[in-house]
Design a protein around this motif. Structure first.
Motif, mmCIF file in Angstrom:
data_model
loop_
_atom_site.group_PDB
_atom_site.id
_atom_site.type_symbol
_atom_site.label_atom_id
_atom_site.label_comp_id
_atom_site.label_asym_id
_atom_site.label_seq_id
_atom_site.Cartn_x
_atom_site.Cartn_y
_atom_site.Cartn_z
ATOM 1 N N ASP A 67 8.397 -4.411 -6.702
ATOM 2 C CA ASP A 67 7.699 -5.252 -5.724
ATOM 3 C C ASP A 67 6.330 -5.651 -6.270
ATOM 4 N N HIS B 48 0.661 5.872 -0.225
ATOM 5 C CA HIS B 48 1.437 6.243 0.956
ATOM 6 C C HIS B 48 2.559 5.244 1.211
ATOM 7 N N GLN B 49 2.276 3.946 1.121
ATOM 8 C CA GLN B 49 3.312 2.934 1.329
ATOM 9 C C GLN B 49 4.450 3.081 0.324
ATOM 10 N N ILE B 50 4.099 3.364 -0.917
ATOM 11 C CA ILE B 50 5.120 3.496 -1.963
ATOM 12 C C ILE B 50 5.920 4.779 -1.762
ATOM 13 N N SER B 51 5.250 5.874 -1.430
ATOM 14 C CA SER B 51 5.940 7.139 -1.184
ATOM 15 C C SER B 51 6.904 7.019 -0.006
ATOM 16 N N ALA B 52 6.502 6.275 1.018
ATOM 17 C CA ALA B 52 7.326 6.122 2.221
ATOM 18 C C ALA B 52 8.442 5.103 2.043
ATOM 19 N N GLY B 53 8.438 4.355 0.936
ATOM 20 C CA GLY B 53 9.487 3.374 0.696
ATOM 21 C C GLY B 53 9.197 1.989 1.223
ATOM 22 N N ALA B 54 8.004 1.779 1.794
ATOM 23 C CA ALA B 54 7.654 0.440 2.287
ATOM 24 C C ALA B 54 7.478 -0.537 1.129
ATOM 25 N N LEU B 55 7.080 -0.014 -0.023
ATOM 26 C CA LEU B 55 7.010 -0.791 -1.257
ATOM 27 C C LEU B 55 7.950 -0.155 -2.261
ATOM 28 N N GLN B 56 8.813 -0.978 -2.871
ATOM 29 C CA GLN B 56 9.837 -0.484 -3.771
ATOM 30 C C GLN B 56 9.505 -0.829 -5.221
ATOM 31 N N ASP C 285 -3.786 4.396 0.600
ATOM 32 C CA ASP C 285 -2.907 3.538 1.398
ATOM 33 C C ASP C 285 -1.728 3.026 0.574
#
Length: 311
Positions: free
Chosen positions: A24, A13-21, A10
């Motif tokens: 952060d 995935h968030q980091i790959s999708a840019g939701a976490l930069q 999870d």
């Protein structure tokens, strides 16, 4: 164990999708444990695993942070067992890349740039190694964008390499350029290869008909050099490293971009390849072959139609 893997997946995935930069800060370990209905030790284990993969940064008495370059590291983590399949053009430096990736890269064929692009379009390969000069002076982008239209075409830059005429030691034929190839026995590459397309364009620019050339067609740059070394031909167009490998002379003509063309869905399995291309150790090994520029190796470009010729 299931929760540990789910947490790793999870966050990656968030980091790959840019939701976490990068930079952060993640919630505290206990907060994440409560969210996932698991223990703090399970969360800590998951964060350590991601830190080992270069996705997170950990420090005592501080919450975990997203590491610099984490998006690529996260894609590598999520696809660590995938093998990237490559078709297309020939280059001796690809063998160094193949060895460095330890089974995560498979070369399915080396039959030329155009056939490589066709393999990607038809789903027979993840990427195509190409070096195709467009009449606008732009390398690779127009061909990749055209043959992979509607599929989200991208380029991964491998390296620039020097093309020229491979000739015997001492250059007994006094060959200084393309114009000197008339009425000589020359080794050529097969139609559809980037080197053959380059040779035909250079011959036409010099006022010669490519169909007038005499000599064998061969499959690789090494075979071009071998034909020269054995006296089968007087010269052949190829890359400098092939000439160096057999102690032959080399008449430089041009530098070209050597790239991997792929579609958007191929970026994830290419994550390991991109990361390796950016390492100083591999770049040094490739440069040592002679006739290579690796300063932009690993650069990824989305093809939007605004690419310009590089000089």
């Amino acid at each position: 164990m299931t929760r540990y893997r789910e947490i790793c997946s999870d966050l990656a995935h968030q980091i790959s999708a840019g939701a976490l930069q990068p930079g952060d800060e993640l919630p505290g370990v206990r907060d994440i444990a409560q969210q996932w209905h698991t223990t703090a030790s399970t969360v800590s284990r998951a964060q350590r695993r991601l830190a080992d993969a270069g996705v997170l940064e950990l420090a005592e008495r501080r919450r975990a942070r997203v590491a610099p370059g984490a998006a690529l590291a996260a894609r590598r983590f999520m696809h660590e067992d995938q093998v990237f399949t490559l078709a297309g053009s020939d280059d001796p430096a690809l063998d160094l890349l193949l060895g460095t990736l330890s089974g995560q890269l498979k070369i399915t064929q080396r039959e030329g740039s155009v056939s490589g692009l066709a393999a990607v379009r038809e789903g027979r390969a993840d990427g195509a190694a190409i070096h195709l000069l467009h009449h606008t002076g732009v390398y690779n982008a127009p061909f990749a964008r055209g043959m992979l239209r509607g599929l989200g075409a991208h380029l991964i830059h491998l390296w620039r390499r020097e093309q020229g005429l491979i000739v015997p030691p001492g250059n007994p034929g006094r060959i200084t350029g393309i114009a000197d190839l008339a009425n000589r026995r020359i080794s050529t590459r097969r139609p559809g290869t980037g080197t053959r397309i380059l040779l035909d364009r250079l011959l036409l620019a010099a006022g010669h008909d490519p169909d007038d050339l005499r000599g064998p067609q061969v499959g690789t740059h090494l075979e071009v050099a071998l034909a020269v070394a054995t006296g089968t031909v007087e010269a052949g167009l190829g890359i400098r490293s092939a000439a160096i490998g057999l102690d032959l002379d080399f008449v430089p003509l041009t530098w070209e971009d050597f790239d991997i063309a792929l579609i958007k869905n191929g970026l994830d399995p290419a994550a390991h390849l991109i990361a390796v291309l950016r390492t100083p150790s591999l770049r040094e090994k490739i440069t040592a072959l002679g006739g290579y520029d690796t300063s932009r190796s690993g650069q990824v470009t989305e093809l939007t139609g605004t690419e310009r010729a590089r000089r």
